[in-house]
Design an enzyme around this catalytic site. Structure first.
Site, PDB file in Angstrom:
ATOM      1  CG  HIS A   1     -13.271  20.558  27.714  1.00 57.88           C
ATOM      2  ND1 HIS A   1     -12.503  19.904  26.766  1.00 57.88           N
ATOM      3  CD2 HIS A   1     -14.294  21.139  27.032  1.00 57.88           C
ATOM      4  CE1 HIS A   1     -13.040  20.089  25.571  1.00 57.88           C
ATOM      5  NE2 HIS A   1     -14.131  20.832  25.700  1.00 57.88           N
ATOM      6  CD  GLU A   2     -16.773  23.815  28.193  1.00 61.66           C
ATOM      7  OE1 GLU A   2     -16.512  24.685  27.338  1.00 61.66           O
ATOM      8  OE2 GLU A   2     -17.223  22.701  27.893  1.00 61.66           O
TER       9      GLU A   2
ATOM     10  CG  HIS B   1     -13.104  25.553  24.584  1.00 58.59           C
ATOM     11  ND1 HIS B   1     -12.538  25.025  23.438  1.00 58.59           N
ATOM     12  CD2 HIS B   1     -14.036  24.641  24.995  1.00 58.59           C
ATOM     13  CE1 HIS B   1     -13.101  23.859  23.169  1.00 58.59           C
ATOM     14  NE2 HIS B   1     -14.002  23.604  24.097  1.00 58.59           N
TER      15      HIS B   1
ATOM     16  CG  HIS C   1     -10.864  33.855  22.993  1.00 60.52           C
ATOM     17  ND1 HIS C   1     -11.917  34.509  23.604  1.00 60.52           N
ATOM     18  CD2 HIS C   1     -10.600  34.591  21.879  1.00 60.52           C
ATOM     19  CE1 HIS C   1     -12.272  35.553  22.895  1.00 60.52           C
ATOM     20  NE2 HIS C   1     -11.488  35.632  21.847  1.00 60.52           N
TER      21      HIS C   1
END
Length: 226
Positions: free
Chosen positions: A93-94, A97, A101
């Site tokens: 999940h991280e 991100h 980006h």
């Protein structure tokens, strides 16, 4: 106002308790692949052609986050070293991100652009709301409260912009761990469930802020009619 705070406060605590319970349960389910959160994160970044993001460990529990400022995927020790369904879900999940980006995902860009302004506004907003309420009831003047409500509306917008950012990161994570056989079907179900409960914390927070905003707007509207 107090009733709204109590309702969403209790709901938030229940969601948080459920989230922690789910993560505890899924943390006890070892991955068949035996990959750690760190290994999963590095694999996902590499698969998306991202070479300028570091995966590091941070203190605390459920403190995992992606920092676009220094391009780091920050994983708590349990996730960084964990070899279980919960660790796989959070690590991916991280990294979701980080992919957002790298791909210039619009909602993430909009959210990031709002951060400096909100950090500044948050220093004044509580005082403006409190002082504005006092002035409203003592003198009938609504100016200070209006300014506070405008800032609160910005914070509410920020909380709702966060929702597609979080859901999209989870969708990217789940699609990747499934396509690359990082998890078995049973482990995938656990990872999906863990991320769903994590997302619900953001949903409840956003709805709570919206309810408070509507209260303030209704209060101002009522005063104008007097």
């Amino acid at each position: 106002m107090y009733l709204i705070a109590i309702i969403f406060g209790v709901l938030g605590m229940l969601i948080s308790w459920r989230l922690k319970s789910k993560f505890k349960t899924y943390s006890e389910q070892s991955l068949q692949s035996n990959l750690s959160g760190e290994e999963i994160a590095n694999r996902m970044l590499a698969d998306h052609g991202i070479s300028d993001v570091r995966v590091i460990t941070v203190d605390g529990k459920l403190t995992d986050h992606y920092n676009p400022a220094d391009k780091t995927v920050n994983l708590s020790a349990d996730v960084f070293h964990g070899r279980n369904a919960a660790a796989a879900a959070v690590a991916a999940h991280e990294c979701g991100h980080a992919v957002q980006h790298a791909r210039a995902y619009s909602f993430l860009q909009f959210r990031s652009a709002m951060v400096p302004m909100l950090n500044f506004a948050n220093g004044f907003m509580p005082l403006l709301l409190m002082g504005g309420m006092m002035l409203l009831y003592s003198t009938g003047n609504t100016t200070v409260l209006q300014i506070g409500v405008i800032l609160f509306a910005m914070a509410t917008l920020f909380s709702f912009i966060t929702l597609p950012v979080e859901f999209d990161a989870s969708n990217r994570a789940l699609a990747w761990i499934k396509a690359n056989n990082i998890v078995t079907p049973a482990e995938y179900s656990m990872s999906k469930d863990a991320l769903w409960w994590a997302a619900m914390t953001y949903v409840v927070a956003a709805l709570g802020m919206l309810a408070q905003l509507l209260y303030y707007v209704n209060l101002l509207g009522g005063r104008r009619e007097d």
